[in-house]
Design a protein around this motif. Structure first.
Motif, PDB file in Angstrom:
ATOM      1  N   ILE A   1       1.086  15.289  -2.210  1.00  0.00           N
ATOM      2  CA  ILE A   1       0.939  14.408  -1.373  1.00  0.00           C
ATOM      3  C   ILE A   1       1.163  13.074  -1.797  1.00  0.00           C
ATOM      4  CG2 ILE A   1      -1.454  14.129  -0.939  1.00  0.00           C
ATOM      5  CD1 ILE A   1      -0.581  13.674   2.118  1.00  0.00           C
ATOM      6  N   TYR A   2       0.517  12.824  -2.988  1.00  0.00           N
ATOM      7  CA  TYR A   2       0.637  11.578  -3.807  1.00  0.00           C
ATOM      8  C   TYR A   2       2.016  11.301  -4.426  1.00  0.00           C
ATOM      9  CZ  TYR A   2      -4.441  11.681  -3.018  1.00  0.00           C
ATOM     10  OH  TYR A   2      -5.549  11.748  -2.257  1.00  0.00           O
TER      11      TYR A   2
ATOM     12  N   HIS B   1       4.749  12.296  -2.733  1.00  0.00           N
ATOM     13  CA  HIS B   1       5.539  11.779  -1.638  1.00  0.00           C
ATOM     14  C   HIS B   1       5.177  10.294  -1.263  1.00  0.00           C
ATOM     15  CE1 HIS B   1       7.838  15.319  -0.376  1.00  0.00           C
ATOM     16  NE2 HIS B   1       6.860  15.923  -1.047  1.00  0.00           N
ATOM     17  N   ARG B   2       3.991   9.956  -1.283  1.00  0.00           N
ATOM     18  CA  ARG B   2       3.386   8.825  -1.060  1.00  0.00           C
ATOM     19  C   ARG B   2       4.099   7.399  -1.876  1.00  0.00           C
ATOM     20  NH1 ARG B   2      -2.828   8.194  -0.217  1.00  0.00           N
ATOM     21  NH2 ARG B   2      -2.334   6.310   0.917  1.00  0.00           N
TER      22      ARG B   2
ATOM     23  N   ALA C   1       7.977   7.448  -1.266  1.00  0.00           N
ATOM     24  CA  ALA C   1       8.184   6.512   0.054  1.00  0.00           C
ATOM     25  C   ALA C   1       8.131   5.106  -0.404  1.00  0.00           C
ATOM     26  CB  ALA C   1       7.305   7.185   1.179  1.00  0.00           C
ATOM     27  N   ALA C   2       7.102   4.705  -1.068  1.00  0.00           N
ATOM     28  CA  ALA C   2       6.654   3.336  -1.283  1.00  0.00           C
ATOM     29  C   ALA C   2       7.749   2.721  -2.255  1.00  0.00           C
ATOM     30  CB  ALA C   2       5.309   3.160  -2.117  1.00  0.00           C
TER      31      ALA C   2
ATOM     32  N   GLU D   1       0.723  -1.262   0.032  1.00  0.00           N
ATOM     33  CA  GLU D   1       0.022   0.239   0.048  1.00  0.00           C
ATOM     34  C   GLU D   1       0.640   1.312   0.113  1.00  0.00           C
ATOM     35  OE1 GLU D   1      -3.436  -0.261   0.026  1.00  0.00           O
ATOM     36  OE2 GLU D   1      -3.262  -2.367   0.090  1.00  0.00           O
ATOM     37  N   LEU D   2       0.563   2.431  -0.528  1.00  0.00           N
ATOM     38  CA  LEU D   2       1.063   3.632  -0.499  1.00  0.00           C
ATOM     39  C   LEU D   2       1.091   4.140   0.967  1.00  0.00           C
ATOM     40  CD1 LEU D   2      -0.077   5.430  -3.553  1.00  0.00           C
ATOM     41  CD2 LEU D   2       1.817   4.119  -3.430  1.00  0.00           C
ATOM     42  N   PRO D   3       2.237   4.356   1.590  1.00  0.00           N
ATOM     43  CA  PRO D   3       2.359   4.761   3.244  1.00  0.00           C
ATOM     44  C   PRO D   3       1.565   6.395   3.119  1.00  0.00           C
ATOM     45  CG  PRO D   3       4.425   5.170   2.143  1.00  0.00           C
ATOM     46  CD  PRO D   3       3.532   4.292   0.830  1.00  0.00           C
ATOM     47  N   GLU D   4       1.053   6.344   4.269  1.00  0.00           N
ATOM     48  CA  GLU D   4       0.623   7.630   4.627  1.00  0.00           C
ATOM     49  C   GLU D   4       1.664   8.738   4.737  1.00  0.00           C
ATOM     50  OE1 GLU D   4      -2.709   8.651   4.544  1.00  0.00           O
ATOM     51  OE2 GLU D   4      -3.260   6.434   3.927  1.00  0.00           O
ATOM     52  N   ILE D   5       1.380   9.806   4.351  1.00  0.00           N
ATOM     53  CA  ILE D   5       2.307  10.859   4.561  1.00  0.00           C
ATOM     54  C   ILE D   5       1.573  12.186   5.421  1.00  0.00           C
ATOM     55  CG2 ILE D   5       3.694  12.717   3.432  1.00  0.00           C
ATOM     56  CD1 ILE D   5       4.882  10.110   2.960  1.00  0.00           C
TER      57      ILE D   5
END
Length: 100
Positions: A86-87, A89-90, A93-94, A71-75
């Motif tokens: 934000i997407y 960055h998500r 991060a993934a 899953e894409l992590p929450e930021i």
């Protein structure tokens, strides 16, 4: 070396999840370590397919190669600079978490 395969199309119902699922499971069957990110956060077609495949294999006692679904992590929105998405960055991060 890791490779990233992207399947995309703006049109809904074009078969993106189906193609992605077939590519991912075929690569897994060929012995490659495969991880998948389902970027359709609402529908989650590929993610649900892979979860159902895993559940079916467990219930049936089958030992099939599996694809890791992430899953894409929450930021934290407060950590973003003005104008940052934000997407983005998500996704970054993934992908970073999968690099090792």
């Amino acid at each position: 070396m890791a490779h990233i395969i992207v399947v995309g199309n703006e049109k809904g119902g074009a078969g993106k999840s189906t193609v992605s699922m077939h590519v991912a499971t075929t690569l897994a069957r060929l012995g490659h370590k495969v991880a998948a990110l389902d970027l359709d956060l609402r529908q989650r077609s590929m993610g649900r397919y892979l979860e159902n495949r895993k559940d079916f294999c467990v219930k049936s006692g089958l030992d099939l190669p599996m694809v890791e679904i992430h899953e894409l992590p929450e930021i934290d929105p407060a950590s973003l600079q003005p104008g940052e998405n934000i997407y983005d960055h998500r996704l970054s991060a993934a992908v970073s978490a999968l690099e090792p």
